[in-house]
Design an enzyme around this catalytic site. Structure first.
Site, short mmCIF file in Angstrom:
data_model
loop_
_atom_site.label_atom_id
_atom_site.label_comp_id
_atom_site.label_asym_id
_atom_site.label_seq_id
_atom_site.Cartn_x
_atom_site.Cartn_y
_atom_site.Cartn_z
N LYS A 282 -62.27 -21.64 38.40
CA LYS A 282 -61.87 -22.60 39.42
C LYS A 282 -62.33 -22.10 40.78
O LYS A 282 -62.09 -20.96 41.16
CB LYS A 282 -60.34 -22.79 39.41
CG LYS A 282 -59.87 -23.99 40.21
CD LYS A 282 -58.41 -24.30 39.93
CE LYS A 282 -57.98 -25.58 40.65
NZ LYS A 282 -56.58 -25.95 40.38
N GLU A 369 -42.43 -32.51 33.32
CA GLU A 369 -41.27 -33.00 34.08
C GLU A 369 -40.11 -33.41 33.18
O GLU A 369 -38.95 -33.21 33.54
CB GLU A 369 -41.70 -34.18 34.96
CG GLU A 369 -42.61 -33.82 36.12
CD GLU A 369 -44.06 -33.62 35.71
OE1 GLU A 369 -44.85 -33.15 36.55
OE2 GLU A 369 -44.42 -33.93 34.54
N ARG A 397 -41.99 -39.72 35.07
CA ARG A 397 -42.15 -39.35 33.67
C ARG A 397 -40.85 -38.82 33.07
O ARG A 397 -40.74 -38.71 31.84
CB ARG A 397 -43.26 -38.30 33.55
CG ARG A 397 -44.60 -38.82 34.03
CD ARG A 397 -45.74 -37.91 33.68
NE ARG A 397 -45.75 -36.68 34.43
CZ ARG A 397 -46.86 -36.02 34.76
NH1 ARG A 397 -48.02 -36.49 34.39
NH2 ARG A 397 -46.80 -34.90 35.43
#
Length: 627
Positions: A282, A369, A397
């Site tokens: 990344k 979540e 969610r």
């Protein structure tokens, strides 16, 4: 090289020996453009060669590529002829920072949330097979997405494809990061897989050597081939994907373009479900992003030379996020039952400071979540006081967990609903405009909306010291307002306050729309009116007594909210007034039944008619001329 790419599939016209130069130009292009507009940088720098290889092998728009999460799709946009759109990336009426089918038919599916790509790709593959077409379906998901339960539901379903001899390719882009550093069992599993990558070379070299041994070599090699699953179990711990019936390839170098192309071409020929484990870095190619990938995940305009945010990005005071996290941390010093929970966003929610002081009471559950709220419910059932901070758009969610696991048992927990309201540049998938509607529908849930930083601090304190049941506090992105801080009164359950007493017109701006509402109030005063300005504070329970008191000397009551009207704050106020036979007029200002595109909050408020000037004009039209 980049000048030659103006349409989908143009990469195929470039000689492969020049791909290294093309990758370098793409990274330079990303740096130059994202540094001006802001956006998701580190994830895209890491996906350059991966995306180039996919575009070399696939044919767009016939073949379909689903990203998870969609913020890693910038290179895909460049390679499908949209590089000119980067000048307006994530700006009002400009190019989206996520895949968007209405923007290009090369974007197979919109994707702004995590862990969805395998399920969507399975649906696309099923439709392909039922319709008898032959396009290749590929899902690209970041390794952080595997901390979300929906990915496993889809993997479980995906295993059926092998029996049916149907193909689907899943690329696991493993950079050890989601937004922050990955956590949990799957992260540990992938670490082990990466450390055992010598298995691939071992297997090939052993078979090659055995075949050269006279008489006995070939039978042994064939036996070795038959027992490859046993060898994989030894050298690649678990081999979870293979055990599920999904062919696993990898891990392979995600920056080796020829190897990626060869792997993808081979996978494309197989009629079975395949997971290709690609290891990338990344932020690759930009040292500041490599060093701080979390900070450069989503970044505002910055100096390419120094890596520092431009001065315009600095704020004049603490953010609502800072105040929430600091308050929870301070309270935890006095109360050892307070815990903190985040879903893969310790920096984004400010809770990394809690982690530094109380690591044993801090929990990052990954991009999960639903699990976060159920986890909090379990702690609350044993007398702890969990404080979970989740962005409004992601808390959606966990609706069932709030309802079923927390609210039914009236289990006390604090839910910090961060980035509530319009968040700007991330667009439809991230605007936090639905939280009032979905939270207010659940019994036993308290919903609070502070109008300034001091009120947020006191609401957090109230929730963790006097709260009962799930206590949600919704607060906006950005610098906390200081408006009306000097007029603060203590927080009492279900009680609002009057900030300015007037008559004829009553204004009820909710939470982060108070600054616009206060400006409307001043505009009306200049026009000769005497409006009353109310701070509702609590969405649920609503201050029914205060609302009803407005019936006496106000012929127009106006609610204002930076959220959808359907099921929102205004409808609840209207219902109370109707139940008490209010004879005046009630008007609700908010967001109509729609999704909201990307742009600055200021631009979006004006477009939606919830800025102070637009609201002033609406109210003047409703009340009529003064005479």
């Amino acid at each position: 090289m980049l000048e030659q790419i103006n349409h989908p599939n143009d990469i195929k016209k470039i000689e492969r020996k020049d791909y290294r130069l093309l990758a370098k130009e793409i990274r330079k292009f990303l740096l130059m453009n994202v540094s001006r507009t802001g956006g998701h940088l580190a994830s895209n720098l890491g996906a350059v060669e991966l995306t180039m290889a996919l575009h070399t092998v696939l044919d767009f728009p016939k073949d379909q590529l689903v990203f998870d999460v969609g913020h890693q799709s910038y290179v895909h946009k460049i390679l499908t002829g949209r590089k000119d759109g980067f000048a307006s990336l994530r700006q009002f009426h400009g190019m989206s920072g996520f895949p968007k089918p209405t923007e290009s038919d090369c974007d197979a599916f919109h994707s702004g949330h995590s862990s969805t790509s395998i399920g969507v790709a399975l649906g696309l593959a099923q439709a392909r097979d039922l319709k008898g077409t032959d396009e290749t379906i590929v899902a690209v998901l970041g390794d952080g997405a595997l901390s979300g339960g929906m990915a496993y539901e889809a993997l479980n379903n995906m295993a059926r494809l092998r029996e049916e001899k149907r193909k689907l390719i899943v690329i696991l882009n493993d950079n050890k990061m989601s937004i922050s550093e990955n956590v949990g069992g799957m992260s540990g599993y992938l670490n082990k897989v990466r450390s055992k990558k010598e298995y691939v070379d071992f297997k090939g070299n052993v078979e090659k050597s055995l075949m050269q041994i006279p008489v006995v070599g070939e039978p042994i090699a064939k036996g070795l081939k038959r027992s490859k699953d046993s060898i994989k179990q030894l050298f690649v711990p678990g081999m979870m994907f293979e055990d599920m019936g999904i062919t696993y390839i990898g891990p392979i170098d995600g920056h080796n373009t020829p190897l990626l192309i060869d792997t993808f071409e081979r996978a494309k020929q197989l009629d079975e479900p395949i997971i290709i484990h690609v290891v990338t870095k990344k932020g690759k190619g930009y040292r500041y992003a490599e060093k701080e990938p979390a900070r450069f995940h989503g970044v505002g305009p910055f100096s390419v030379r120094t890596g520092k945010n431009l001065p315009a990005q600095s704020s004049g005071g603490p953010s609502y996020t800072d105040i929430f996290a600091d308050t929870v941390t301070e309270l935890a010093k006095k109360d050892e039952t307070i815990t903190a929970v985040t879903a893969a966003m310790p920096e984004g929610t400010g809770l990394e400071r809690f982690k530094e002081q109380f690591p044993e009471r801090f929990f990052d559950v990954g991009i999960a979540e639903q699990h976060a709220i159920a986890f909090c419910a379990g702690m609350a059932a044993k007398g702890l006081k969990p404080a979970a901070a989740v962005y409004s758009t992601f808390l959606q969610r966990a609706y069932d967990q709030i309802l079923h696991d927390a609210a039914i048992g009236r289990l006390t927990m604090l839910i910090g609903v961060d980035r509530s309201g319009l968040v700007g540049a991330d667009g439809e998938t991230h605007q936090g405009i639905f939280d009032v509607s979905y939270l207010s529908s659940i019994p036993n849930v308290t919903v609070m909306a502070p109008v300034n930083g001091r009120e947020l601090k006191e609401m957090v304190t109230y929730a963790l010291t006097k709260g009962e049941g799930p206590m949600a506090v919704k607060y906006a992105r950005g610098t906390a307002s200081t408006l009306f801080e000097d007029e603060f009164t203590p927080i009492l359950r279900g009680k609002g306050s009057i900030l300015r007493q007037g008559s004829e017109i009553a204004l009820l701006p909710l939470g982060n729309l108070m600054e616009e509402g206060a400006a409307v109030c001043e505009n009306l005063v200049k026009e000769g009116y005497k409006p009353t300005l109310v701070n509702p504070r609590f969405v649920k329970p609503l201050d029914e007594e205060l609302v009803c008191s407005l019936m006496k000397n106000h012929r127009l009551i106006v609610t204002m909210e930076e959220g959808v009207l359907n099921g929102g704050f205004g409808q609840q106020v209207t219902q109370i007034l109707a139940n008490h036979d209010y004879k005046g007029r009630v008007r609700n200002i908010g967001i109509d039944d729609r999704f909201v595109e990307h742009g600055s909050v200021k631009q979006l408020r004006k477009m939606l008619g919830i800025d102070s000037d637009s609201m002033t004009e609406k109210i003047k039209a409703w009340i009529g001329d003064k005479g």
